[in-house]
Design a protein around this motif. Structure first.
Motif, short mmCIF file in Angstrom:
data_model
loop_
_atom_site.label_atom_id
_atom_site.label_comp_id
_atom_site.label_asym_id
_atom_site.label_seq_id
_atom_site.Cartn_x
_atom_site.Cartn_y
_atom_site.Cartn_z
N THR A 1 -0.90 -6.86 -13.11
CA THR A 1 -0.22 -7.55 -12.70
C THR A 1 -0.44 -7.79 -10.92
O THR A 1 0.12 -8.71 -10.14
CB THR A 1 1.23 -6.66 -12.84
OG1 THR A 1 1.16 -5.53 -12.63
CG2 THR A 1 1.00 -6.83 -14.10
N GLY A 2 -1.49 -6.35 -10.35
CA GLY A 2 -1.77 -6.64 -8.88
C GLY A 2 -2.26 -7.85 -8.93
O GLY A 2 -1.66 -8.85 -7.95
N PHE B 1 -0.27 -10.30 -7.48
CA PHE B 1 1.19 -9.99 -6.68
C PHE B 1 -0.19 -10.50 -5.28
O PHE B 1 -0.48 -10.76 -3.98
CB PHE B 1 1.37 -8.61 -5.58
CG PHE B 1 2.41 -8.00 -6.86
CD1 PHE B 1 3.51 -8.19 -5.90
CD2 PHE B 1 2.85 -7.92 -7.86
CE1 PHE B 1 4.88 -8.25 -6.59
CE2 PHE B 1 3.66 -7.40 -8.71
CZ PHE B 1 4.84 -7.27 -7.58
N ARG B 2 -1.33 -10.46 -5.32
CA ARG B 2 -2.81 -10.12 -4.40
C ARG B 2 -2.99 -12.01 -4.63
O ARG B 2 -3.18 -12.86 -4.12
CB ARG B 2 -3.90 -10.26 -5.50
CG ARG B 2 -4.15 -8.55 -5.06
CD ARG B 2 -5.29 -8.13 -6.35
NE ARG B 2 -5.52 -6.83 -5.78
CZ ARG B 2 -6.07 -6.23 -5.00
NH1 ARG B 2 -6.94 -6.59 -3.87
NH2 ARG B 2 -6.48 -4.81 -4.72
N ALA C 1 -1.50 -8.03 -0.07
CA ALA C 1 -0.49 -7.85 -1.38
C ALA C 1 0.75 -7.03 -1.43
O ALA C 1 1.50 -6.70 -2.04
CB ALA C 1 -1.60 -7.27 -2.41
N SER C 2 -0.39 -5.58 -0.80
CA SER C 2 0.74 -4.98 -0.56
C SER C 2 2.32 -4.70 -0.13
O SER C 2 2.90 -4.61 -0.08
CB SER C 2 -0.22 -3.36 0.05
OG SER C 2 0.81 -2.58 -0.07
N SER D 1 4.24 -7.29 -1.62
CA SER D 1 5.02 -7.22 -2.72
C SER D 1 6.21 -6.33 -1.99
O SER D 1 7.24 -5.72 -3.21
CB SER D 1 4.24 -6.68 -3.08
OG SER D 1 3.51 -5.00 -2.79
N ILE E 1 10.37 -11.95 -3.80
CA ILE E 1 8.43 -11.96 -4.07
C ILE E 1 7.97 -10.62 -5.69
O ILE E 1 7.98 -11.23 -6.59
CB ILE E 1 7.40 -11.27 -3.68
CG1 ILE E 1 7.75 -12.12 -2.19
CG2 ILE E 1 6.07 -11.33 -4.18
CD1 ILE E 1 6.73 -12.95 -2.57
N ARG E 2 9.40 -9.44 -5.86
CA ARG E 2 9.18 -8.94 -7.11
C ARG E 2 10.11 -9.45 -8.00
O ARG E 2 9.08 -9.50 -8.77
CB ARG E 2 9.57 -7.26 -6.85
CG ARG E 2 8.95 -6.80 -5.48
CD ARG E 2 9.23 -5.02 -5.20
NE ARG E 2 8.34 -4.87 -6.25
CZ ARG E 2 7.38 -4.83 -6.87
NH1 ARG E 2 6.28 -4.93 -6.09
NH2 ARG E 2 6.50 -4.15 -7.95
N ILE F 1 7.36 -12.59 -9.37
CA ILE F 1 6.47 -12.22 -10.48
C ILE F 1 6.89 -11.07 -11.39
O ILE F 1 6.92 -11.79 -12.55
CB ILE F 1 6.11 -11.34 -9.98
CG1 ILE F 1 4.76 -12.15 -8.94
CG2 ILE F 1 4.57 -10.17 -10.38
CD1 ILE F 1 4.10 -11.53 -7.84
N GLY G 1 0.11 -1.97 -13.52
CA GLY G 1 0.64 -2.17 -12.27
C GLY G 1 1.53 -1.02 -11.17
O GLY G 1 0.95 0.04 -11.69
N ASP H 1 3.48 1.35 -1.09
CA ASP H 1 3.82 0.94 -2.28
C ASP H 1 4.72 1.83 -2.28
O ASP H 1 5.56 1.72 -3.53
CB ASP H 1 1.95 1.08 -3.04
CG ASP H 1 1.48 -0.07 -2.35
OD1 ASP H 1 1.69 -0.93 -2.26
OD2 ASP H 1 1.03 -0.11 -3.31
#
Ligand code: DC
Length: 235
Positions: free
Chosen positions: A35-36, A39-40, A99-100, A103, A108-109, A112, A129, A185
């Protein structure tokens, strides 16, 4: 196996989640979702379009123009943005930080989260994730929170970067980046990195990859056997 089930592996950067999740999925013959990478991919596109990942207004304007597609080629995950495959460009330190940053925003969350839930509703997945066990799939059949000390995670990441990149990498910089991402995070308001109450905590600081995988498999087997129909007896 006759029922769709989900295995959530959450934890901070560099704990070995993706390697373990990939191997586990392979052994169970189910799908793996990183899942990262989603976001990336979004962060990569923001950087490309010079959208500041920290600027909520700019991000809010940018996201409706983003079409994120996840494909599996021989079970290997590929991510495309607006029909361009960006999988090979999302592993740089610059994209890690962006990405961090990006997110953090609920818009955005949610974007996704919908994709993650849609995929997991159709097929059995191991997902790695930060918030899979807490927010994305709170009913996941297995939840593991995999961690390791920041120094150990930085050492592992440093070794990987040394192999991947021709540029000089500094251990202290890698550690500083890991600490920055950990802080961001785990302290963000929406879906921070957190162990779900019913997740099993596993510290991989003093374990080899093989030992970590063995422990993960033991946890998975125990949990799935409780969920009848999820596990074949010979696995
Ligand atoms: O796992 P990774 O390092 O590829 O993730 C990159 C960033 O994406 C991470 O710093 C935070 C964010 N992320 C997230 O917020 N939730 C997830 N489920 C996965 C990643």
């Amino acid at each position: 196996m006759n029922k769709v089930f989900s295995i959530a592996i959450d934890g901070p950067s560099g704990a070995g989640k993706s390697t373990i999740a990939k191997k586990l999925a392979n052994e169970l013959d189910i799908m793996y979702l990183d899942t990262g990478a989603l976001f990336r991919a979004v962060a990569y596109q923001a950087l490309k379009l010079k959208v500041d990942p920290n600027d909520l207004e700019a991000v809010t304007e940018f996201i409706p123009e983003v079409e994120l597609e996840i494909n599996f080629v021989n079970k290997e995950q590929r991510v495309s943005i607006n029909e361009k495959d960006v999988t090979d460009f999302i592993r740089t330190e610059e994209v890690s930080i962006a990405a961090s940053d990006i997110s953090v925003h609920p818009i955005i969350r949610n974007f996704i989260l919908e994709k993650e839930r849609e995929l997991a509703s159709k097929e059995s997945f191991v997902l790695d994730g930060r918030d899979i066990g807490t927010v994305v799939l709170p009913k996941a059949e297995v939840k593991i929170f995999l961690s390791a000390s920041p120094e150990i995670r930085a050492k592992r990441r440093y070794k990987d970067l040394e192999k991947q990149s021709d540029d000089e990498v500094e251990y202290q910089q890698v550690l500083a980046d890991i600490l920055k991402r950990d802080k961001q995070d785990s302290s963000r308001k929406t879906a921070p990195t957190k162990k779900a109450k019913d997740a099993v905590f596993l510290d991989s600081s003093n374990l080899t990859l093989a030992e970590t995988l063995a422990q993960v498999k033991k946890i998975v087997k125990e949990k799935l056997l409780k969920n009848q129909g999820c596990y074949e007896n010979d696995k």
